[in-house]
Design a protein around this motif. Sequence first.
Motif, PDB file in Angstrom:
ATOM      1  N   UNK A 342       0.580  -1.100  -0.017  1.00  0.00           N
ATOM      2  CA  UNK A 342      -0.221   0.146  -0.166  1.00  0.00           C
ATOM      3  C   UNK A 342       0.903   1.356   0.413  1.00  0.00           C
ATOM      4  N   UNK A 343       2.544   1.377   0.785  1.00  0.00           N
ATOM      5  CA  UNK A 343       3.040   2.097   0.545  1.00  0.00           C
ATOM      6  C   UNK A 343       3.303   2.828  -0.545  1.00  0.00           C
ATOM      7  N   UNK A 344       3.201   1.182  -0.631  1.00  0.00           N
ATOM      8  CA  UNK A 344       4.950   1.558  -2.456  1.00  0.00           C
ATOM      9  C   UNK A 344       3.549   2.087  -2.996  1.00  0.00           C
ATOM     10  N   UNK A 345       2.525   1.526  -3.502  1.00  0.00           N
ATOM     11  CA  UNK A 345       1.992   2.176  -4.727  1.00  0.00           C
ATOM     12  C   UNK A 345       0.964   4.057  -3.882  1.00  0.00           C
ATOM     13  N   UNK A 346       0.974   3.906  -2.965  1.00  0.00           N
ATOM     14  CA  UNK A 346       0.624   5.079  -2.648  1.00  0.00           C
ATOM     15  C   UNK A 346       1.899   6.637  -3.619  1.00  0.00           C
ATOM     16  N   UNK A 347       3.195   5.899  -3.416  1.00  0.00           N
ATOM     17  CA  UNK A 347       4.871   6.665  -3.536  1.00  0.00           C
ATOM     18  C   UNK A 347       5.115   6.307  -5.106  1.00  0.00           C
ATOM     19  N   UNK A 348       4.499   5.232  -5.219  1.00  0.00           N
ATOM     20  CA  UNK A 348       5.172   5.166  -7.463  1.00  0.00           C
ATOM     21  C   UNK A 348       3.446   5.432  -7.604  1.00  0.00           C
ATOM     22  N   UNK A 349       2.508   5.160  -7.912  1.00  0.00           N
ATOM     23  CA  UNK A 349       1.303   5.578  -7.936  1.00  0.00           C
ATOM     24  C   UNK A 349       0.903   4.649  -9.289  1.00  0.00           C
ATOM     25  N   UNK A 350       1.312   3.051  -9.433  1.00  0.00           N
ATOM     26  CA  UNK A 350       1.144   2.305 -10.927  1.00  0.00           C
ATOM     27  C   UNK A 350       1.220   1.011  -9.112  1.00  0.00           C
ATOM     28  N   UNK A 351       0.490   0.205  -9.972  1.00  0.00           N
ATOM     29  CA  UNK A 351       0.164  -1.211  -9.135  1.00  0.00           C
ATOM     30  C   UNK A 351       1.090  -1.970  -9.086  1.00  0.00           C
ATOM     31  N   UNK A 352       1.291  -1.971 -10.629  1.00  0.00           N
ATOM     32  CA  UNK A 352       2.122  -3.147 -11.070  1.00  0.00           C
ATOM     33  C   UNK A 352       3.501  -3.510 -10.744  1.00  0.00           C
ATOM     34  N   UNK A 353       3.884  -1.480 -11.249  1.00  0.00           N
ATOM     35  CA  UNK A 353       5.323  -1.639 -10.779  1.00  0.00           C
ATOM     36  C   UNK A 353       5.052  -1.861  -9.314  1.00  0.00           C
ATOM     37  N   UNK A 354       5.000  -1.352  -8.785  1.00  0.00           N
ATOM     38  CA  UNK A 354       4.996  -1.416  -7.669  1.00  0.00           C
ATOM     39  C   UNK A 354       4.693  -3.167  -6.427  1.00  0.00           C
ATOM     40  N   UNK A 355       4.589  -3.967  -7.389  1.00  0.00           N
ATOM     41  CA  UNK A 355       4.132  -4.922  -7.013  1.00  0.00           C
ATOM     42  C   UNK A 355       5.754  -5.679  -7.099  1.00  0.00           C
ATOM     43  N   UNK A 356       6.021  -5.581  -8.267  1.00  0.00           N
ATOM     44  CA  UNK A 356       7.418  -5.537  -8.947  1.00  0.00           C
ATOM     45  C   UNK A 356       8.788  -4.806  -8.063  1.00  0.00           C
ATOM     46  N   UNK A 357       8.490  -3.675  -7.527  1.00  0.00           N
ATOM     47  CA  UNK A 357       9.315  -3.604  -6.246  1.00  0.00           C
ATOM     48  C   UNK A 357       9.725  -4.297  -5.135  1.00  0.00           C
ATOM     49  N   UNK A 358       8.472  -4.472  -4.711  1.00  0.00           N
ATOM     50  CA  UNK A 358       8.309  -4.771  -2.979  1.00  0.00           C
ATOM     51  C   UNK A 358       8.102  -6.442  -3.179  1.00  0.00           C
ATOM     52  N   UNK A 359       7.793  -6.865  -4.379  1.00  0.00           N
ATOM     53  CA  UNK A 359       7.435  -8.771  -3.781  1.00  0.00           C
ATOM     54  C   UNK A 359       9.140  -9.575  -3.695  1.00  0.00           C
ATOM     55  N   UNK A 360      10.119  -9.233  -3.513  1.00  0.00           N
ATOM     56  CA  UNK A 360      10.797 -10.242  -3.370  1.00  0.00           C
ATOM     57  C   UNK A 360      11.348 -10.003  -1.429  1.00  0.00           C
ATOM     58  N   UNK A 361      10.639  -8.539  -1.717  1.00  0.00           N
ATOM     59  CA  UNK A 361      10.790  -7.895   0.462  1.00  0.00           C
ATOM     60  C   UNK A 361       9.237  -8.955   0.772  1.00  0.00           C
ATOM     61  N   UNK A 362       8.397  -8.923   0.367  1.00  0.00           N
ATOM     62  CA  UNK A 362       6.770 -10.188   0.698  1.00  0.00           C
ATOM     63  C   UNK A 362       6.990 -11.170   0.712  1.00  0.00           C
TER      64      UNK A 362
END
Length: 436
Positions: A342-362
Amino acid sequence: MSELLLSRGKLALLPLALFLLLFLGAGFYYQSQDVEFAFYQLPAPVAVLPAILLAVWLSKESLSHTISQFTEGAGHQDIMTMCMIFLLAGGFSAVAKATGGVDATVALGVNLIPAQFLLPGLFLLGAFVSTAMGTSMGTLAAMAPIGLGMAEATGIEPALMAGVLMSGAIFGDNLSIISDTTIAATRTQGCQMRDKFMENLKVSLPAALVTLALFAWVSPQPEPVVVEPGNLWLALPYLLILGLAVSGVNVFAVLTIGILSSALMGLWQADYPLNSLATDIYAGFTSMQEIFMLSILIGGLSSLMRHQGGLDYLVGRLHAFSQKLSRSAHASHSFAIAALIAVSNLCIANNSVSIIVVGEAARKLAIHGEIDPKRSASLLDIFACIVQGLIPYGAQALLLGASLGISPVAIVPYVFYCYLLALVAMAHMGWKLVRG
């Protein structure tokens, strides 16, 4: 020694912070200048380049070894698989649109909706189209003109109409097996699309049913609106790929069959010239250019941050925080994954990109909390789409605002589905938290 590792872990997150700073800073600047689609004036693949250079500079390894780590991440099997699926999904969407499948599906749905159920009917239509197309932006681009015409003809508040369209589009973006958010979530978490779909449905379906009831309750009594009748045959490829995907057929086969069936149905029913097939497929490929390039670059950047301890530091902090919430590791780590995306997507404003960015951490949080991969993939997709549907600076809200001549901020109160999806998802996690 632990203090040194902790310090290095913090430093390793700086490239990600730089990427967000550049991407958001440019977006807010252009927004202050009243530039349309302000947050998309600096392409994300360009904004990530300085972050990659910083990650290379922070590396303690030799330059050749650091570059090797980057290319290893960029060319990872999951990244390459994801990129190939992006290309095929783009090809299918382009061919289906060129053959008239999208217009036919929308027209058929509109003509079947009784006037007294216009808003819930439009929500269902948007949900179907977005689930079939796998893109909220494609759905809104197709349906926004119809929504505008209906709002003008019936006197329905444009912001309410936009909220209905956004709700339907987000439903499909979250649930569709060919959505880029689904592709990113399942590949980063290591689960099958069918499994994630069934897990997602447990949360999405109750939220959608309550949304239908709410839209029925607030619906005015407009005059019937009729558009040119659609051709049911042209909509069949959408139904075909949905059935194949849910039945567990390999996604590459599903999308290939979708492309071929759309082309053949267009040839039969709409005089679609087969000599246009290659150019239409390529146009679909190019529509995925940004997410394709960004996936590769983010994959390389994530690899550098992982080797430098950044992701371990991030997961460790979230792990420590989540343990304070509950004795149940499963429940607390579910909340941590939801907060992370949620925080990642608030910052990036792109749901696909946000998932890619934090996917491994998740994925690491899911392992710590013994969360099934299909569950962590579902959480990533759900909360990324919730935020995407509610932020007024997201591409979807900007498109609807421009199409209906309203402020994107005016849409936010009417996106009922996103609020209900958040409530159902939080209740689902909260139940596990109480039990823990």
